[in-house]
Design an enzyme around this catalytic site. Sequence first.
Site, PDB file in Angstrom:
ATOM      1  N   LYS A 125      58.157  -7.919  28.787  1.00 14.21           N
ATOM      2  CA  LYS A 125      59.101  -8.840  28.147  1.00 14.21           C
ATOM      3  C   LYS A 125      58.379  -9.541  27.011  1.00 14.21           C
ATOM      4  CE  LYS A 125      63.362 -10.409  28.555  1.00 14.21           C
ATOM      5  NZ  LYS A 125      64.573  -9.755  29.049  1.00 14.21           N
ATOM      6  N   ASP A 165      67.525  -9.681  23.869  1.00  7.99           N
ATOM      7  CA  ASP A 165      67.779 -10.620  24.977  1.00  7.99           C
ATOM      8  C   ASP A 165      68.416 -11.840  24.315  1.00  7.99           C
ATOM      9  OD1 ASP A 165      67.035 -11.100  28.017  1.00  7.99           O
ATOM     10  OD2 ASP A 165      66.551 -12.972  27.039  1.00  7.99           O
TER      11      ASP A 165
HETATM   12  P1  NDP Z   1      72.990 -14.097  23.930  1.00 10.71           P
HETATM   13  O1  NDP Z   1      71.990 -14.782  23.089  1.00 10.71           O
HETATM   14  O2  NDP Z   1      73.844 -13.045  23.332  1.00 10.71           O
HETATM   15  O3  NDP Z   1      73.952 -15.164  24.618  1.00 10.71           O
HETATM   16  C1  NDP Z   1      73.446 -16.169  25.421  1.00 10.71           C
HETATM   17  C2  NDP Z   1      74.588 -17.077  25.829  1.00 10.71           C
HETATM   18  O4  NDP Z   1      74.114 -18.008  26.798  1.00 10.71           O
HETATM   19  C3  NDP Z   1      75.121 -17.911  24.678  1.00 10.71           C
HETATM   20  O5  NDP Z   1      76.471 -18.198  24.900  1.00 10.71           O
HETATM   21  C4  NDP Z   1      74.254 -19.170  24.771  1.00 10.71           C
HETATM   22  O6  NDP Z   1      74.842 -20.326  24.193  1.00 10.71           O
HETATM   23  C5  NDP Z   1      74.157 -19.335  26.277  1.00 10.71           C
HETATM   24  N1  NDP Z   1      72.919 -20.043  26.609  1.00 10.71           N
HETATM   25  C6  NDP Z   1      71.654 -19.692  26.258  1.00 10.71           C
HETATM   26  N2  NDP Z   1      70.768 -20.604  26.708  1.00 10.71           N
HETATM   27  C7  NDP Z   1      71.497 -21.542  27.345  1.00 10.71           C
HETATM   28  C8  NDP Z   1      71.175 -22.734  28.018  1.00 10.71           C
HETATM   29  N3  NDP Z   1      69.899 -23.140  28.136  1.00 10.71           N
HETATM   30  N4  NDP Z   1      72.189 -23.451  28.575  1.00 10.71           N
HETATM   31  C9  NDP Z   1      73.486 -23.046  28.464  1.00 10.71           C
HETATM   32  N5  NDP Z   1      73.847 -21.933  27.824  1.00 10.71           N
HETATM   33  C10 NDP Z   1      72.877 -21.179  27.281  1.00 10.71           C
HETATM   34  O7  NDP Z   1      72.155 -13.503  25.172  1.00 10.71           O
HETATM   35  P2  NDP Z   1      72.568 -12.371  26.214  1.00 10.71           P
HETATM   36  O8  NDP Z   1      74.026 -12.417  26.472  1.00 10.71           O
HETATM   37  O9  NDP Z   1      71.946 -11.110  25.774  1.00 10.71           O
HETATM   38  O10 NDP Z   1      71.767 -12.841  27.515  1.00 10.71           O
HETATM   39  C11 NDP Z   1      72.344 -13.702  28.504  1.00 10.71           C
HETATM   40  C12 NDP Z   1      71.565 -13.550  29.804  1.00 10.71           C
HETATM   41  O11 NDP Z   1      71.621 -12.192  30.248  1.00 10.71           O
HETATM   42  C13 NDP Z   1      70.081 -13.907  29.721  1.00 10.71           C
HETATM   43  O12 NDP Z   1      69.648 -14.447  30.953  1.00 10.71           O
HETATM   44  C14 NDP Z   1      69.427 -12.516  29.543  1.00 10.71           C
HETATM   45  O13 NDP Z   1      68.080 -12.517  29.973  1.00 10.71           O
HETATM   46  C15 NDP Z   1      70.309 -11.696  30.458  1.00 10.71           C
HETATM   47  N6  NDP Z   1      70.280 -10.258  30.217  1.00 10.71           N
HETATM   48  C16 NDP Z   1      70.607  -9.753  28.983  1.00 10.71           C
HETATM   49  C17 NDP Z   1      70.601  -8.384  28.793  1.00 10.71           C
HETATM   50  C18 NDP Z   1      71.046  -7.769  27.512  1.00 10.71           C
HETATM   51  O14 NDP Z   1      71.165  -6.533  27.468  1.00 10.71           O
HETATM   52  N7  NDP Z   1      71.340  -8.522  26.460  1.00 10.71           N
HETATM   53  C19 NDP Z   1      70.160  -7.453  29.861  1.00 10.71           C
HETATM   54  C20 NDP Z   1      69.938  -8.087  31.138  1.00 10.71           C
HETATM   55  C21 NDP Z   1      69.966  -9.443  31.271  1.00 10.71           C
HETATM   56  P3  NDP Z   1      74.297 -20.862  22.776  1.00 10.71           P
HETATM   57  O15 NDP Z   1      74.826 -19.889  21.779  1.00 10.71           O
HETATM   58  O16 NDP Z   1      74.856 -22.234  22.668  1.00 10.71           O
HETATM   59  O17 NDP Z   1      72.790 -20.853  22.868  1.00 10.71           O
END
Ligand code: NDP
Length: 445
Positions: A125, A165
């Site tokens: 990672k 991510d």
């Molecule tokens: P994105 O950056 O596309 O979206 C993240 C979302 O979560 C946004 O809506 C963001 O809001 C919100 N968010 C982030 N940090 C916080 C926080 N501290 N408190 C509240 N809301 C928060 O990321 P992904 O959708 O790719 O990833 C989301 C999760 O899924 C993560 O845990 C990631 O590790 C996991 N994941 C992702 C994969 C992938 O293929 N993308 C694969 C497997 C797991 P804001 O815009 O306001 O920051």
Amino acid sequence: MSYVDQVYDWVVEKNPYEKEFHQAVKEVLESLTPAIDRHPEFIKQKLLERLVEPERIIIFRVPWMDDSGEIHVNKGYRVQFNSAIGPYKGGIRFHPSVYLGIIKFLGFEQIFKNSLTGLPMGGGKGGSDFDPKGKSDNEVMRFCQIFMQELFRHIGQFTDVPAGDIGVGGREIGYMYGQYRKIRNNFTGVLTGKGIEWGGSLVRPEATGYGSTYFAKEMLKVRNHDIKGKVVTISGSGNVAQYTAEKVIELGGKVVTLSDSNGFIYDPNGITAEKLDYVMELKNVRRGRIKEYAEKYNVDYYPDKRPWEIKCDVAFPSATQNEINKHDAKTLVDNGCIAVCEGANMPSTPDAIEIFLENNIAFGPGKASNAGGVATSGLEMSQNSLRLSWTREEVDKRLHEIMVNIHQTAFQTAAKYGSSGNYVVGANIAGFLKVARAMLAQGLL
Ligand code: NDP
């Protein structure tokens, strides 16, 4: 003191302050006890001590210039955790909260997740404490280029293959890939999540959300339920949340919430495919806030809150780590929720998980339920090696099969080790055993 407890204490002592890493290690080690009991050779070979120490950690400086000419300095990380079963594989996160403890927790989880997919991928990672929010495209491009100016020497299609991510989507992967290609003069599948015209795979953007929904469907099937007609709450509004919503809607579920770090929206009539198109444009193109949905569709917006107080049948935490605490878990249970499927990594705190398990909630831990993203990254790597592109149907079919297999493996392994229905135990043991056997077979490295 048991072997597992000794190793955990040692991890805490040797890695103070890395609290998310401690949490991830504790969750995995605790559930491995029945497997360790059956394999005394793991203790003799100090296998757990080896497993919790990354093979390599790279930390580097990323200086970049904003549009006004001011210079900023961020930290870059790549944790190459374990390559016993394949090249390191795992995403890159850009978020101000990133520090070594976060990247290590994510890299550690990735080892078991990747093993569970059945594909030959090790765990890694990376990331930076850079915040892409509020930055211009040019600033993001300059940052990505400087980040890759160092990272390129540590990665490669047979060594380490990063992906996206939080904060790293198609735009960031594009800028990083361009820089890698330029420096190396080499067009290879060194990153996944690439654009479809330049080596990407169909269904990769959708894969984590679709996969999480397929996993939930399997958990519900075991209990004679279906997604169809279920009320669903989702947190986040990024990549994982968007495509979870898309698949749930397609399968006949009613999605009533989405969120971002400022709050959540509640749409009691359900987010339709058309409204989801608006969210995708809002988040992926205009990069706006979810609050605007409430204004556009005249629904309630709850600032500084998470959606777990809304009554639902199935919850998909899909934003970030530790976003469901004990209180939220109790509320979900009291409101009649029957399944929680983790789209994010480690979104439930340990005491929240305890509540789900005590109350017989179908609980899909992220390691299993969100593995569809990395699995499809694995399929992107295969297509890059073959120099072929599979159709959308072909990739989606393989993703679906992989998720069904992961569910079955976790379910059967849990039963075999005396914890029927406990997907945490099942996923951790199944993912671990394959890596442990590979490490032993390859000698003391
Ligand atoms: P994105 O950056 O596309 O979206 C993240 C979302 O979560 C946004 O809506 C963001 O809001 C919100 N968010 C982030 N940090 C916080 C926080 N501290 N408190 C509240 N809301 C928060 O990321 P992904 O959708 O790719 O990833 C989301 C999760 O899924 C993560 O845990 C990631 O590790 C996991 N994941 C992702 C994969 C992938 O293929 N993308 C694969 C497997 C797991 P804001 O815009 O306001 O920051």
